[in-house]
Structures are given as C-alpha cells and as structure tokens.
Design a protein around this motif. Structure first.
Motif, short mmCIF file in Angstrom:
data_model
loop_
_atom_site.label_atom_id
_atom_site.label_comp_id
_atom_site.label_asym_id
_atom_site.label_seq_id
_atom_site.Cartn_x
_atom_site.Cartn_y
_atom_site.Cartn_z
N HIS A 180 0.87 -1.18 0.00
CA HIS A 180 0.00 0.00 0.00
C HIS A 180 0.91 1.23 0.00
O HIS A 180 1.72 1.40 0.91
CB HIS A 180 -0.88 -0.02 1.26
CG HIS A 180 -1.59 1.27 1.54
ND1 HIS A 180 -2.95 1.42 1.40
CD2 HIS A 180 -1.12 2.47 1.98
CE1 HIS A 180 -3.29 2.65 1.74
NE2 HIS A 180 -2.19 3.31 2.09
N ILE A 181 0.79 2.06 -1.02
CA ILE A 181 1.59 3.28 -1.11
C ILE A 181 0.69 4.46 -0.73
O ILE A 181 -0.24 4.80 -1.46
CB ILE A 181 2.16 3.49 -2.53
CG1 ILE A 181 3.05 2.30 -2.94
CG2 ILE A 181 2.93 4.81 -2.59
CD1 ILE A 181 4.32 2.15 -2.16
N ILE A 204 7.26 -7.64 -6.71
CA ILE A 204 6.96 -6.43 -5.93
C ILE A 204 5.81 -5.71 -6.61
O ILE A 204 5.87 -5.38 -7.80
CB ILE A 204 8.18 -5.51 -5.84
CG1 ILE A 204 9.34 -6.21 -5.12
CG2 ILE A 204 7.81 -4.22 -5.11
CD1 ILE A 204 10.63 -5.41 -5.13
N ILE A 205 4.74 -5.46 -5.86
CA ILE A 205 3.55 -4.78 -6.39
C ILE A 205 3.31 -3.51 -5.58
O ILE A 205 3.03 -3.58 -4.38
CB ILE A 205 2.30 -5.67 -6.30
CG1 ILE A 205 2.56 -7.06 -6.89
CG2 ILE A 205 1.11 -5.01 -6.99
CD1 ILE A 205 1.50 -8.08 -6.50
N PHE A 206 3.42 -2.36 -6.22
CA PHE A 206 3.11 -1.09 -5.57
C PHE A 206 1.68 -0.70 -5.95
O PHE A 206 1.35 -0.61 -7.14
CB PHE A 206 4.08 0.00 -6.02
CG PHE A 206 5.39 -0.01 -5.26
CD1 PHE A 206 5.72 -1.04 -4.39
CD2 PHE A 206 6.30 1.03 -5.42
CE1 PHE A 206 6.92 -1.05 -3.70
CE2 PHE A 206 7.51 1.03 -4.74
CZ PHE A 206 7.82 -0.01 -3.87
N CYS A 207 0.84 -0.47 -4.94
CA CYS A 207 -0.58 -0.18 -5.15
C CYS A 207 -0.91 1.29 -4.88
O CYS A 207 -0.20 1.98 -4.15
CB CYS A 207 -1.42 -1.04 -4.20
SG CYS A 207 -1.09 -2.81 -4.30
N HIS A 208 -1.98 1.75 -5.47
CA HIS A 208 -2.62 3.04 -5.17
C HIS A 208 -1.85 4.26 -5.69
O HIS A 208 -2.24 5.39 -5.36
CB HIS A 208 -2.83 3.24 -3.67
CG HIS A 208 -3.40 2.09 -2.93
ND1 HIS A 208 -4.37 1.27 -3.45
CD2 HIS A 208 -3.13 1.62 -1.68
CE1 HIS A 208 -4.67 0.34 -2.55
NE2 HIS A 208 -3.92 0.52 -1.48
N MET A 209 -0.80 4.08 -6.47
CA MET A 209 -0.04 5.26 -6.92
C MET A 209 -0.81 6.09 -7.93
O MET A 209 -0.35 7.17 -8.35
CB MET A 209 1.32 4.83 -7.46
CG MET A 209 2.28 4.38 -6.37
SD MET A 209 3.88 3.79 -6.96
CE MET A 209 4.57 5.28 -7.68
N ASP A 210 -2.00 5.62 -8.32
CA ASP A 210 -2.86 6.38 -9.23
C ASP A 210 -3.88 7.23 -8.50
O ASP A 210 -4.73 7.86 -9.14
CB ASP A 210 -3.57 5.44 -10.21
CG ASP A 210 -4.38 4.36 -9.50
OD1 ASP A 210 -3.96 3.93 -8.39
OD2 ASP A 210 -5.41 3.93 -10.03
#
Length: 317
Positions: A180-181, A204-210
């Motif tokens: 969760h970013i 590695i999965i970075f979420c919510h950066m949008d």
C-alpha cells in the motif's frame, strides 16, 4: 509452474484466470471502522452475493488485501470461496499502523517473531481472533501473499522492523509482496530498500499510486525498475473521475509496459452494491472500465496482460 495458495488450497497460476488483485470482500468491525465507517463489511451473505455477480461477469480470482490483526475474516473468505467457486487469495503482513489499537501486539512484537508469524500464515495456516489477542488460534487456511503498507512516516524504526520481517517472509516463501503506497510517502526509497533485501523485482507490487494522477514519467521511472504497479483508483470519484485514469493507463500500455500493470477497485462498504446499492460494485472494472479502455484502442493482448497474464507472472518463478 508453481502453485498459488488460495483460501481453499493450492492451484496452478494458470488456473487463476481473470483476477482483481487488490480488493476487500470482508472486514470485521474494529479500529479501521472507527477511522472510516466504510471499512466494515462483515455480512457473509452480502459479500457472497457480490462475489457471485463478479463471477457471472467473468471474474475468476480475487486477492483480498486485508492482513491479519486488523479485522481480516479468514474463515469468512473460505466460506465465500466455497459458496461461489471463485479463487480467493488472502493476505498476511501488516497495514498502516493507525489501523491497529494502541495496545495491539504488532507494535511490540520483535522482528524475528513477526517473521515467524508471517511465515506460519503462509506455510501452515492463518491465525484467527488476533485483532486484540496474541496469535494463538491457528486455522488451516493459508495466506498466499504478503501485504504491507508504506505510510507517510516512511521507513521509521517501527516500520523498518515490519518491512524487514515481511520482505524476508515473502522471499523465503516465494510469494509476491504487495505494498500500500500512501500519497505523500516515498515509494522509490522503499523500492531501493526492498531490492537491497533481495525481493524479486517482478514480485513487488506497488498499489494506489494512481490516487494522484501525475506525469507519466513518474510511473515509468518505477516501472523501469522491473516491478509491477497496481492501479485501483477506478470508479473512486472522490479522488478523480475515470477519464484521467483511462488516459494514464492507455499511455503506459502504449509505452510498452502492459506486462507490468495490474488493475483492481480496492472495494469498501460504500463501493460494494450488496452493501450500498448506489456503489459501483465489484463488477465495475469488468463491465464499465475495461470496455472504455478497449474503445480507446487498447489491444486484446494488452487487456489480457493486465487482467490475466500479469497475475500469473507475479506468482511464477
């Protein structure tokens, strides 16, 4: 191809099919509810109805991103999977620390014990009744992914303790690490740390950066490191409407990164139709957003990548 652990047991990555990689099907009422009442949906019948509509629309798999200790309902997720036939991948790991009570065990557990806890949930079974109590009662329902959270606080000593344990558990159990970013945090600094630890880039999965639509180069600078971005501010109109999201995704696809993007909805009580009739529903991505993306010129191969193929890839060696 290796096995992927769902709440119902192992499946092959090729069996996952269409997957939304960051959802919340069940959250019990607790500290998160006190912060945001939308973070509470504990009616198994309603959540099952939502999952059935998702299946009817073409959904096969959901990754539920609620980790243990902050209102995860592991036994409820198994019941939903059994009643609907969809694959549900549950999460171990940790969320933002604001979602735990001040007296919660996660604030004082040493790094080696945290690591053991995460590994146990991945390799043996998730613990239940741990929102207040210490992990003692273990189920046979295993987690299949490690969920973590980068807050604006950054890599402070208490978060560093958690990230070290979670990252090592993901490495040793060979599962993806979802992050969760939080807007305003420093994802690039965290990425440098994770790569130094040895976490596999493609897992590695970075979420919510949008949540904040920035210049495309900002996202490309992260994608160039070989990790996966998961966009889920879709149909979340208090952040922005779908038009800038569609434009951003289309440009990323056209720049050659369709193999490193995942899509989801990050559902809450107010977004699930079974709880809030005017919510967008778990089918919004399938029935509303993806057709718009296709109409803008996204190819069948690009759409297949972001909904099916990339999910297989993050679980594959």
């Amino acid at each position: 191809m290796g096995k992927v652990m769902t709440v119902s047991g192992p499946v092959t990555a090729s069996q996952l099919g269409y997957c939304q990689c960051h959802e919340h099907l069940l959250i019990s009422r607790g500290t998160s509810f006190q912060i945001n009442p939308a973070l509470w949906m504990d009616d198994i019948d309603k959540s099952t109805a939502e999952a059935l509509k998702y299946k009817e629309a073409g959904g096969d798999t959901v990754i539920d991103a609620q980790p243990g200790g902050c209102n995860r309902m592991e036994e409820g997720l198994l019941e939903i999977s059994d009643r609907t036939g969809i694959h549900i991948i549950s999460s171990t790991g940790f969320h933002k620390l604001m979602f735990y009570s001040d007296t919660h065990w996660i604030h004082r557990m040493p790094q080696d014990e945290l690591y053991h806890f995460f590994r146990e949930e991945l390799e043996v079974g998730m613990y239940k009744e741990i929102d207040c109590g210490y992990p003692e009662k273990q189920t046979k329902i295993r987690a299949g992914i490690v969920k973590t959270a980068l807050d604006r606080e950054g890599l402070s000593p208490r978060y560093m303790n958690l990230f070290r344990a979670a990252a090592q558990a993901a490495i040793d159990s060979e599962v993806p690490l979802m992050v969760h970013i939080e807007p305003g945090s420093d994802p690039k600094k965290l990425l440098e740390f994770l790569l130094e630890m040895g976490v596999w880039r493609h897992r590695i999965i970075f979420c919510h950066m949008d949540r904040e639509i920035k210049e495309t180069e900002y996202y490309l600078s992260v994608l160039k490191e070989g990790i996966t971005l998961e966009f889920d501010t879709i149909g979340r109109f208090h952040y922005h409407d779908d038009a800038p999201e569609l434009a951003l995704i289309k440009e990323i696809l056209d720049r050659g990164y369709s193999g490193q993007l995942l899509l989801s909805l990050d559902t809450t009580r107010e977004r699930l139709k079974s709880y809030t009739p005017n919510g967008v529903g778990l089918t919004y991505l399938l029935c509303n957003f993806l057709p718009k993306l296709k109409k803008m010129g996204a190819s069948e191969e690009q759409l297949l990548n972001v909904t099916v193929q990339n999910v297989k890839n993050i679980f594959h060696e």
